[in-house]
Scaffold this motif. Sequence first.
Motif, PDB file in Angstrom:
ATOM      1  N   HIS A 156      63.860  49.697  17.725  1.00 47.72           N
ATOM      2  CA  HIS A 156      62.636  49.562  17.086  1.00 47.72           C
ATOM      3  C   HIS A 156      62.239  48.210  16.587  1.00 47.72           C
ATOM      4  O   HIS A 156      61.519  48.269  15.575  1.00 47.72           O
ATOM      5  N   VAL A 157      63.288  47.421  16.634  1.00 48.93           N
ATOM      6  CA  VAL A 157      63.054  45.725  16.098  1.00 48.93           C
ATOM      7  C   VAL A 157      61.502  45.507  16.548  1.00 48.93           C
ATOM      8  O   VAL A 157      60.716  45.081  16.142  1.00 48.93           O
ATOM      9  N   HIS A 158      61.714  45.338  18.221  1.00 51.74           N
ATOM     10  CA  HIS A 158      60.533  45.104  19.038  1.00 51.74           C
ATOM     11  C   HIS A 158      60.355  45.830  19.895  1.00 51.74           C
ATOM     12  O   HIS A 158      60.853  45.530  21.056  1.00 51.74           O
ATOM     13  N   ALA A 159      60.039  47.077  19.866  1.00 47.89           N
ATOM     14  CA  ALA A 159      60.122  48.176  20.819  1.00 47.89           C
ATOM     15  C   ALA A 159      59.799  48.183  21.937  1.00 47.89           C
ATOM     16  O   ALA A 159      60.695  48.270  23.126  1.00 47.89           O
ATOM     17  N   LYS A 194      59.285  45.112  23.865  1.00 45.31           N
ATOM     18  CA  LYS A 194      60.334  44.130  24.472  1.00 45.31           C
ATOM     19  C   LYS A 194      61.619  44.265  24.515  1.00 45.31           C
ATOM     20  O   LYS A 194      62.495  44.141  25.597  1.00 45.31           O
ATOM     21  N   ASP A 195      62.340  45.174  23.457  1.00 45.29           N
ATOM     22  CA  ASP A 195      63.525  45.649  23.798  1.00 45.29           C
ATOM     23  C   ASP A 195      63.917  46.839  24.681  1.00 45.29           C
ATOM     24  O   ASP A 195      64.572  46.686  25.437  1.00 45.29           O
ATOM     25  N   SER A 196      62.940  47.601  24.637  1.00 46.31           N
ATOM     26  CA  SER A 196      63.142  48.683  25.578  1.00 46.31           C
ATOM     27  C   SER A 196      62.885  48.191  27.073  1.00 46.31           C
ATOM     28  O   SER A 196      63.693  48.794  27.936  1.00 46.31           O
ATOM     29  N   ASN A 197      61.952  47.355  27.405  1.00 40.82           N
ATOM     30  CA  ASN A 197      61.644  46.712  28.583  1.00 40.82           C
ATOM     31  C   ASN A 197      62.693  45.682  29.052  1.00 40.82           C
ATOM     32  O   ASN A 197      62.866  45.328  30.378  1.00 40.82           O
ATOM     33  N   ALA A 198      63.688  45.389  28.141  1.00 37.36           N
ATOM     34  CA  ALA A 198      64.834  44.463  28.407  1.00 37.36           C
ATOM     35  C   ALA A 198      65.884  45.420  28.596  1.00 37.36           C
ATOM     36  O   ALA A 198      67.038  44.968  28.841  1.00 37.36           O
ATOM     37  N   GLY A 199      65.975  46.996  28.596  1.00 36.95           N
ATOM     38  CA  GLY A 199      66.976  47.583  28.653  1.00 36.95           C
ATOM     39  C   GLY A 199      67.800  48.150  27.520  1.00 36.95           C
ATOM     40  O   GLY A 199      68.927  48.751  27.755  1.00 36.95           O
ATOM     41  N   LEU A 200      67.242  47.987  26.228  1.00 38.20           N
ATOM     42  CA  LEU A 200      67.828  48.119  25.014  1.00 38.20           C
ATOM     43  C   LEU A 200      67.499  49.745  24.534  1.00 38.20           C
ATOM     44  O   LEU A 200      66.688  50.180  23.939  1.00 38.20           O
TER      45      LEU A 200
END
Length: 176
Positions: free
Chosen positions: A24-27, A29-35
Amino acid sequence: WLVPERAGPGPSDGSSLVWLYHSHVHAPKDSNAGLIGAMIITAKGKTRPDGSPTDVDREFVTLFNIYNENQSWYFDINMKTYLRATNRVDTNDLFFIESNMKHTINGYLFANMPLMTMKQGERVRWYLLGMGSETDLHTAHWHGNTVLFHGHRTDVVELLPASMKVADMLADNPGT
């Protein structure tokens, strides 16, 4: 972390549950980078030494997601690495934008995921996850076998964005 007095699966939940984690830091960008990933919680007293539930023989985790590489932390790096200075692309072009929408299961594009193998007679638990935006409407669909989902026998389970579902199967119909 605050843990409630009774954490984990309740009496009507079965022996294990799945929880979808994403940053949830930068949802976007983070999710689309695989986090993004699954946490499996197994009820106390219902685990083997390795943490797997005692009432199933095999577990599969499937994350259905459309990764939008246009919103990944790696977008600019990938553009510089793979296009180099001599190549130009219009990043506002709708065809280019769509080409960076990667429809996946567990991060694998169509027909590239390793085969999920089970043996006839095994009790299989499926942890089904859906993530993404309003375009991420998925259906897990089994051919030749069915699952028990919320007390109903079915061969299709719908997944909306931010879905977390558990289905149990008795693998009784051999095939590929």
